[in-house]
Design an enzyme around this catalytic site. Structure first.
Site, mmCIF file in Angstrom:
data_model
loop_
_atom_site.group_PDB
_atom_site.id
_atom_site.type_symbol
_atom_site.label_atom_id
_atom_site.label_comp_id
_atom_site.label_asym_id
_atom_site.label_seq_id
_atom_site.Cartn_x
_atom_site.Cartn_y
_atom_site.Cartn_z
ATOM 1 N N ASP A 194 -13.390 14.728 -4.424
ATOM 2 C CA ASP A 194 -13.189 16.074 -5.129
ATOM 3 C C ASP A 194 -14.609 16.160 -6.031
ATOM 4 O O ASP A 194 -15.257 15.249 -6.031
ATOM 5 C CB ASP A 194 -11.829 16.135 -5.961
ATOM 6 C CG ASP A 194 -11.447 17.383 -6.302
ATOM 7 O OD1 ASP A 194 -12.172 18.417 -6.540
ATOM 8 O OD2 ASP A 194 -10.037 17.427 -6.018
ATOM 9 N N ILE A 195 -14.529 17.106 -6.743
ATOM 10 C CA ILE A 195 -15.617 17.154 -7.903
ATOM 11 C C ILE A 195 -15.678 15.578 -8.751
ATOM 12 O O ILE A 195 -14.426 15.210 -9.027
ATOM 13 C CB ILE A 195 -15.733 18.611 -8.735
ATOM 14 C CG1 ILE A 195 -14.315 18.598 -9.460
ATOM 15 C CG2 ILE A 195 -15.902 19.666 -7.726
ATOM 16 C CD1 ILE A 195 -14.584 19.694 -10.418
ATOM 17 N N ASN A 219 -15.387 15.109 -11.897
ATOM 18 C CA ASN A 219 -14.455 15.177 -12.947
ATOM 19 C C ASN A 219 -13.282 15.069 -12.555
ATOM 20 O O ASN A 219 -12.441 14.359 -13.340
ATOM 21 C CB ASN A 219 -14.733 16.552 -13.983
ATOM 22 C CG ASN A 219 -13.986 16.472 -15.256
ATOM 23 O OD1 ASN A 219 -14.266 15.720 -15.933
ATOM 24 N ND2 ASN A 219 -13.081 17.361 -15.133
ATOM 25 N N ARG A 251 -3.386 -6.219 14.459
ATOM 26 C CA ARG A 251 -2.135 -6.425 15.026
ATOM 27 C C ARG A 251 -1.835 -7.865 15.379
ATOM 28 O O ARG A 251 -3.040 -8.589 15.977
ATOM 29 C CB ARG A 251 -2.286 -5.638 16.662
ATOM 30 C CG ARG A 251 -1.774 -4.005 16.244
ATOM 31 C CD ARG A 251 -0.545 -3.728 15.915
ATOM 32 N NE ARG A 251 -0.267 -2.377 15.694
ATOM 33 C CZ ARG A 251 -0.641 -1.833 14.349
ATOM 34 N NH1 ARG A 251 -0.955 -2.444 13.331
ATOM 35 N NH2 ARG A 251 -0.153 -0.405 13.962
ATOM 36 N N ASP A 284 -3.269 4.626 -1.968
ATOM 37 C CA ASP A 284 -4.316 4.918 -0.959
ATOM 38 C C ASP A 284 -4.216 6.394 -0.749
ATOM 39 O O ASP A 284 -3.803 6.837 0.132
ATOM 40 C CB ASP A 284 -3.981 4.218 0.734
ATOM 41 C CG ASP A 284 -4.807 4.705 1.675
ATOM 42 O OD1 ASP A 284 -5.753 5.060 1.444
ATOM 43 O OD2 ASP A 284 -4.271 4.403 2.790
ATOM 44 N N LEU A 285 -4.819 6.950 -1.797
ATOM 45 C CA LEU A 285 -4.812 8.500 -1.928
ATOM 46 C C LEU A 285 -6.142 9.005 -1.414
ATOM 47 O O LEU A 285 -6.461 10.261 -1.563
ATOM 48 C CB LEU A 285 -4.212 8.862 -3.043
ATOM 49 C CG LEU A 285 -2.625 8.868 -3.341
ATOM 50 C CD1 LEU A 285 -2.503 9.261 -4.882
ATOM 51 C CD2 LEU A 285 -2.013 9.029 -2.334
ATOM 52 N N LYS A 286 -7.249 8.280 -1.271
ATOM 53 C CA LYS A 286 -8.259 8.697 -0.849
ATOM 54 C C LYS A 286 -9.015 9.905 -1.424
ATOM 55 O O LYS A 286 -9.019 11.053 -0.848
ATOM 56 C CB LYS A 286 -8.575 8.989 0.663
ATOM 57 C CG LYS A 286 -8.083 7.791 1.632
ATOM 58 C CD LYS A 286 -8.373 8.209 2.902
ATOM 59 C CE LYS A 286 -7.483 7.124 3.952
ATOM 60 N NZ LYS A 286 -6.103 6.642 3.920
ATOM 61 N N GLY A 302 0.896 -2.236 8.554
ATOM 62 C CA GLY A 302 2.067 -1.319 8.631
ATOM 63 C C GLY A 302 3.249 -1.583 9.354
ATOM 64 O O GLY A 302 4.039 -2.532 9.321
ATOM 65 N N ARG A 303 3.170 -0.687 10.428
ATOM 66 C CA ARG A 303 4.276 -0.676 11.409
ATOM 67 C C ARG A 303 4.604 -2.087 12.052
ATOM 68 O O ARG A 303 5.801 -2.384 12.186
ATOM 69 C CB ARG A 303 3.956 0.293 12.711
ATOM 70 C CG ARG A 303 4.211 1.453 11.925
ATOM 71 C CD ARG A 303 3.449 2.682 12.929
ATOM 72 N NE ARG A 303 2.031 2.479 12.901
ATOM 73 C CZ ARG A 303 1.070 3.420 13.528
ATOM 74 N NH1 ARG A 303 1.522 4.297 14.206
ATOM 75 N NH2 ARG A 303 -0.201 3.074 13.456
ATOM 76 N N GLN A 336 -3.258 2.782 17.185
ATOM 77 C CA GLN A 336 -4.486 1.962 16.578
ATOM 78 C C GLN A 336 -5.184 1.741 17.862
ATOM 79 O O GLN A 336 -4.649 1.272 18.925
ATOM 80 C CB GLN A 336 -4.249 0.706 15.955
ATOM 81 C CG GLN A 336 -3.580 0.803 14.627
ATOM 82 C CD GLN A 336 -4.534 1.505 13.524
ATOM 83 O OE1 GLN A 336 -5.499 1.778 13.723
ATOM 84 N NE2 GLN A 336 -3.993 1.420 12.394
ATOM 85 N N THR A 353 -11.076 5.760 10.750
ATOM 86 C CA THR A 353 -11.259 5.073 12.397
ATOM 87 C C THR A 353 -10.788 6.203 13.264
ATOM 88 O O THR A 353 -11.242 5.916 14.415
ATOM 89 C CB THR A 353 -10.380 3.849 12.494
ATOM 90 O OG1 THR A 353 -9.073 3.972 11.769
ATOM 91 C CG2 THR A 353 -10.984 2.530 11.833
ATOM 92 N N LYS A 398 1.007 -1.164 0.154
ATOM 93 C CA LYS A 398 0.133 0.066 0.122
ATOM 94 C C LYS A 398 0.714 1.054 0.052
ATOM 95 O O LYS A 398 1.718 1.358 0.765
ATOM 96 C CB LYS A 398 -0.901 0.019 1.158
ATOM 97 C CG LYS A 398 -1.976 0.975 1.449
ATOM 98 C CD LYS A 398 -2.916 0.963 2.137
ATOM 99 C CE LYS A 398 -2.356 1.532 3.719
ATOM 100 N NZ LYS A 398 -2.403 3.015 3.870
#
Ligand code: C5P
Length: 243
Positions: free
Chosen positions: A68-69, A71, A189, A63-65, A218-219, A198, A127, A36
């Site tokens: 926006d409008i 278009n 975890r 994972d840039l979420k 991740g970590r 978390q 979350t 990711k």
């Protein structure tokens, strides 16, 4: 269901240099199915690292979420498709038209240019949000109720799944009826690991049993002394949830 544990583990490359990201990818290649890339690494390293990892045979979850409008979100989805990612995400709160136009634009460019069509996943409620935070931004519902509403909207707007915390997986599975609707679950975890920031976590086995298709870690891997050993332990725990 997506097959064996390795194909269902996504390693979050939340690291600050391209070099560290490459080291992790090199040592985990073949052991996990997907990496990711989120705003930290993307902002630091740019799209080159995305296409580099994707073209070397590893899946990438971008994972840039997008929010926006319609278009602009749709155009960003087209750009993500051209980078060769396997999954990218948008905020469900961007609304029906934003999600629908993004899904349509991605399908169209994939067909026209002979590209693999990525799965598009919606973020419902982060979350880190609680009822107080939602109320401050004008949402009177409890987080669980809002997750339900946005999951249904995502399903009706052509999304392939949602990001859900381990504690929301059950709510989403109960709510959404489409077979194959993907649940991607962070906040996992391994038994005995540090929680970092978390708050409400599940172990890999619990998350798989609760209905997660993919788990994001991740970590516990990226900060481990031995990331390969830590990954193998997580895969073993996932296998327990698969039996
Ligand atoms: O290091 P850790 O395993 O906590 O990383 C979890 C990853 O999942 C991070 O990249 C984090 O941004 C992401 N994430 C999350 N909770 C969400 C959505 C995404 O932890 N609700």
């Amino acid at each position: 269901m997506i097959g064996i544990a390795k194909d269902r583990l996504i390693v979050a490359l939340d690291v600050s240099t391209e070099r560290r990201a490459r080291e992790l990818v090199d040592s985990l290649r073949g052991i996990v199915g997907m990496f990711k890339i989120g705003s930290q690494l993307f902002t630091e390293a740019g799209p080159g690292i995305v296409s580099e990892i994707a073209s070397s045979g590893n899946g990438v979850f971008l994972d840039l979420k997008f929010h926006d409008i319609p278009n602009t979100a749709a155009s960003a989805g087209v750009a993500a498709t051209r980078l060769g990612v396997s999954i990218f995400n948008v905020h469900a709160s961007g609304g029906r038209e934003m999600m629908r136009r993004t899904a349509d634009a991605v399908s169209e460019v994939a067909t026209k240019e002979g590209l693999k069509r990525p799965s598009i996943i919606a973020v419902t409620v982060l979350t880190s949000s609680d009822a107080t935070m939602l109320s401050e931004v004008g949402i009177g519902s409890e987080p669980g109720t809002h997750v339900r509403r946005l999951s249904l909207l995502a399903e009706a707007s052509g999304m392939d799944g949602v990001v859900a915390s381990p504690h929301e997986v059950g709510i989403v599975r109960e709510t959404v009826m489409s077979p194959g609707f993907l649940l991607v679950t962070p906040g996992v975890r391994p038994a005995g690991a540090s929680l970092d920031d978390q708050k409400r976590v599940m172990t890999p086995a619990q998350a798989i049993r609760a209905g997660a298709d993919y788990i994001v870690v991740g970590r516990p891997i990226t900060s481990a002394k031995d990331p390969v050993e830590s990954t193998e332990q997580i895969l073993e725990e996932m296998e327990l949830g698969l039996v």
